[in-house]
Design a protein around this motif. Structure first.
Motif, PDB file in Angstrom:
ATOM      1  N   HIS A   1      11.844   0.054   3.676  1.00 43.76           N
ATOM      2  CA  HIS A   1      11.473   1.372   4.216  1.00 43.76           C
ATOM      3  C   HIS A   1      11.265   1.311   5.735  1.00 43.76           C
ATOM      4  N   ALA A   2      10.858   0.159   6.244  1.00 38.03           N
ATOM      5  CA  ALA A   2      10.719   0.000   7.698  1.00 38.03           C
ATOM      6  C   ALA A   2      12.081   0.127   8.378  1.00 38.03           C
TER       7      ALA A   2
ATOM      8  N   TYR B   1       3.624  -2.727  -6.092  1.00 39.60           N
ATOM      9  CA  TYR B   1       4.374  -1.467  -6.015  1.00 39.60           C
ATOM     10  C   TYR B   1       5.761  -1.752  -5.468  1.00 39.60           C
TER      11      TYR B   1
ATOM     12  N   HIS C   1      -3.305  -1.936  -3.141  1.00 42.99           N
ATOM     13  CA  HIS C   1      -3.973  -2.991  -2.364  1.00 42.99           C
ATOM     14  C   HIS C   1      -5.474  -3.002  -2.663  1.00 42.99           C
TER      15      HIS C   1
ATOM     16  N   ILE D   1       0.219   3.154  -2.501  1.00 46.63           N
ATOM     17  CA  ILE D   1       0.272   1.819  -1.884  1.00 46.63           C
ATOM     18  C   ILE D   1      -1.139   1.335  -1.549  1.00 46.63           C
ATOM     19  N   LYS D   2      -1.918   2.211  -0.944  1.00 50.63           N
ATOM     20  CA  LYS D   2      -3.277   1.830  -0.578  1.00 50.63           C
ATOM     21  C   LYS D   2      -4.119   1.560  -1.825  1.00 50.63           C
TER      22      LYS D   2
ATOM     23  N   ASN E   1       8.339  -2.604   1.580  1.00 46.26           N
ATOM     24  CA  ASN E   1       7.926  -2.159   2.919  1.00 46.26           C
ATOM     25  C   ASN E   1       8.999  -2.460   3.959  1.00 46.26           C
ATOM     26  N   SER E   2       9.594  -3.627   3.873  1.00 44.87           N
ATOM     27  CA  SER E   2      10.613  -4.037   4.838  1.00 44.87           C
ATOM     28  C   SER E   2      11.814  -3.092   4.770  1.00 44.87           C
TER      29      SER E   2
ATOM     30  N   VAL F   1      15.217 -12.368   6.855  1.00 43.07           N
ATOM     31  CA  VAL F   1      14.115 -12.042   5.937  1.00 43.07           C
ATOM     32  C   VAL F   1      14.563 -12.128   4.482  1.00 43.07           C
TER      33      VAL F   1
ATOM     34  N   MET G   1       6.254  -6.292  -2.907  1.00 45.22           N
ATOM     35  CA  MET G   1       5.632  -5.277  -2.034  1.00 45.22           C
ATOM     36  C   MET G   1       6.148  -5.409  -0.604  1.00 45.22           C
ATOM     37  N   ARG G   2       6.199  -6.645  -0.117  1.00 47.43           N
ATOM     38  CA  ARG G   2       6.699  -6.861   1.249  1.00 47.43           C
ATOM     39  C   ARG G   2       8.138  -6.382   1.384  1.00 47.43           C
TER      40      ARG G   2
ATOM     41  N   ARG H   1      13.589 -14.671   1.266  1.00 41.63           N
ATOM     42  CA  ARG H   1      12.837 -14.023   0.186  1.00 41.63           C
ATOM     43  C   ARG H   1      13.583 -14.116  -1.143  1.00 41.63           C
TER      44      ARG H   1
ATOM     45  N   GLU I   1       3.638 -10.120  -4.290  1.00 43.68           N
ATOM     46  CA  GLU I   1       3.592 -10.023  -2.824  1.00 43.68           C
ATOM     47  C   GLU I   1       5.001  -9.869  -2.251  1.00 43.68           C
TER      48      GLU I   1
END
Lengths: 398, 398
Positions: B264-265, B302, B289, B285-286, B261-262, B232, B257-258, B236, B254
């Motif tokens: 924190h995942a 973010y 978006h 985050i919401k 998230n990745s 990943v 943000m991805r 990126r 994008e």
């Protein structure tokens, strides 16, 4: 009503310990990975379904918790399920001409849950399982549960696992037509009846995204998802079956917790990200790790479906150890009194004091994020019932 | 004090858009993946550091924000950084015998942040960057910033990126000795000076796990982590460099943000799981978006480091569009008045009303999870300064 047949059944809820998340075929509900679940006791959570068929019915109809559900009756998934069951009946009638040709008739279905629908408690799983088994009984089909699970799967993926009691696997299969994507028993209820579950129901939040669209977003956008599906779950699937067969709770618990986290990680890795857990869910996760660390033994596991409710699995022998924490922190919730006497509950509090758990300075605010507790355990598969929910006119009994 | 040297410098904070998470060598701070960051303006966030060296000093000493920090002075990472810098000075003295042999002397370091330490605002990155550049100046070293970045990296991994302004990459390198794990400029400040940042500082929660132990837990336990590192991030990394070079904000946003998230995942996929974001982080985050969807254009991104503070990146041209949402929802926070006139702020509110944003029924409670706003933008690398924090005795000025 002359010339009609009626059948009734109850079916259980199941909570996955190895999560189903992602479809490889959205039409047939074929999953991207195999999954495993524990079937919960119908004494606490069940769907009761009665079905009637009659030559005089004008259409297939369905009532859910007292209300006719036109949207579901007309849905593709319900139509597909009914068509599959009618086709099985038709083949049976073809072989035995003495049978009534009820495969050409319409059915009325009346279904009731003994728990709130859409509380994130897998009601659609129990619902479709009950429906399929009930109509199979109505049609006097000879198919075994695994065969019927393929039909239930088309209604709601995880429903296929509610066709068995105890510990159940949904084998993803490889066929394009779904003929090998089916539920099988990993171990019956009698193998490990000591398995108990405590559901901490979270305060109702609006659900982030429905599971159906959520899982497709993950399949489409998460970079990490493919790793989960290709490598993580296949290995965990075998490990978890072994943990169940060996009754190795520590391993079962660790795999369950890891898989819950892995599933939610792929949700967070979706774009836009999906969040099903909230701050209370996180606090409960930390509490569970703290409890296991406190006893220096894994006595409890958490798992979260597509929502913030915590399901805790534990063995009966560790009830006092676990509930000293959980009851003391969550005693203001309703639900305790249904399973424990005042004397039992006092023992939990006493043990909390004996162990000096107050010295841990646990977050006593945690209870504010929850609305009630459901205490249950591993249970059997669908059961015959004497309860009949449908009257002679084919309408819900008042 | 006779026979002493003094130097002073300021260095910036940087916030990664492609996250550093995981070490392949904990001693040398070698990362498991390359990363990219934006350097923030020192007008808003900076560390000022003065260093003095004298033949009369008895030991290396360090004062941080007015207090002597014995733990850090004696830490392996600080000792290592000072040893590397003294070795470079020694080589210089070897070549030019006219130079004072200050490589054998001790140093006193006085460092001050213009923002709260440990607020999750990468203070250790700015701190070690300032320290390395300041001592390099004190020692009159000829090394360029990339060379010095290898030393700063040993103090705090992400510090290496604070040695440049604008848009910076930390190339992970492949050598075992770390000689190719260094910071390089992707693009200077002048390339894309329109890049602004808005930091929504979250209400202080106790940090879940320190980054240092958190990232090692992820490396050791997350099943999904290897996928992030092997596939990943490398892809990126190239895409993000291109997005910066092309000044393609939508793509840059994008990817940012991805990647947040990745990262924190993989934290959530650790065992036990690590949570750095809270319910407020999720709401922001919401909101982001929702804002991008509202304008049907990606105007804001973010990103979250190992803590719940949101850093929002946006371009100056979209300030009114963004702040109509952000100012209106977060107007009760302190920090706005430092950058905007009352007139500006009123424009944001007016635009909110013009756009009928109140019809979106946004969550006005969101502000309760935040403590202040920091408004800043992309900025330059370390700067010379006339501020001297150390007095003639080599102690912090009062």
């Amino acid at each position: 009503m002359s010339n009609s047949y009626v059948a009734s059944i109850t079916a259980p809820v199941n909570i996955a310990t190895l999560k189903y998340w992602g479809k490889r075929d959205t039409n047939l509900n074929l999953p991207t990975n195999s999954s495993i679940s524990v079937t919960l006791d119908q004494a606490d959570l069940k769907t009761t379904t009665s079905a009637m068929t009659s030559a005089e019915f004008k259409q297939d109809r369905l009532w859910l918790n007292g209300e006719e559900d036109l949207k579901l009756s007309q849905s593709k998934r319900l139509t597909q399920v009914l068509a599959s069951l009618k086709e099985k009946r038709r083949l049976k009638e073809e072989k035995d001409s003495s049978l009534d040709k009820i495969s050409t008739w319409f059915v009325h279905i009346v279904s009731v849950n003994n728990f709130p629908t859409a509380a994130g408690l897998a009601s659609s799983a129990a619902g479709f399982a009950a429906l399929v088994v009930c109509i199979a009984k109505l049609f006097q089909l000879d198919d075994d549960m695994t065969e019927l699970s393929k039909i239930a799967r088309q209604g709601s993926g995880s429903a296929c696992r509610s066709l068995f009691g105890g510990f159940v696997a949904w084998e993803m299969g490889v066929s394009e037509d779904g003929s090998d994507s089916k539920a099988v028993e990993v171990a019956p209820l009698s193998h490990w009846p000591e398995m108990k579950a405590c559901v901490l129901v979270a305060c109702a939040d609006k659900k982030d995204v429905s599971s159906t669209s959520g899982m497709q977003l993950t399949v489409k956008t998460s970079d990490l998802f493919q790793k989960r599906v290709d490598e993580v779950v296949p290995q965990r699937f075998n490990e978890m079956k072994k943990a169940i067969n060996d009754k190795d709770f520590a391993l079962f618990a660790e795999l369950t917790m890891r898989d819950s986290n892995s599933f939610h990680a792929t949700c967070l890795d979706s774009y836009p990200p999906i969040f099903y857990m909230n701050d209370t869910s996180k606090k409960i996760i930390k509490l569970v790790h703290l409890i296991n660390a406190f006893y220096n033994e894994t006595i409890v596991a958490y798992t979260y479906d597509a929502g913030p409710n915590a399901v805790l699995y534990y063995l009966e022998e560790n009830e006092l150890k676990l509930m000293s924490f959980i009851y003391t922190l969550f005693k203001d919730l309703s639900g305790w009194e249904t399973k424990y006497s005042v004397e039992d509950l006092n023992k939990f509090i006493e043990n909390y004091e004996t162990l000096k758990l107050q010295d841990l300075e646990l977050d006593t605010e945690i209870v504010k994020g929850c609305s009630k507790v459901i205490l249950t355990r591993v249970g059997p598969g669908p059961l015959d019932t004497e309860t009949v929910l449908i009257n002679e006119q084919g309408l819900p009994k008042k």
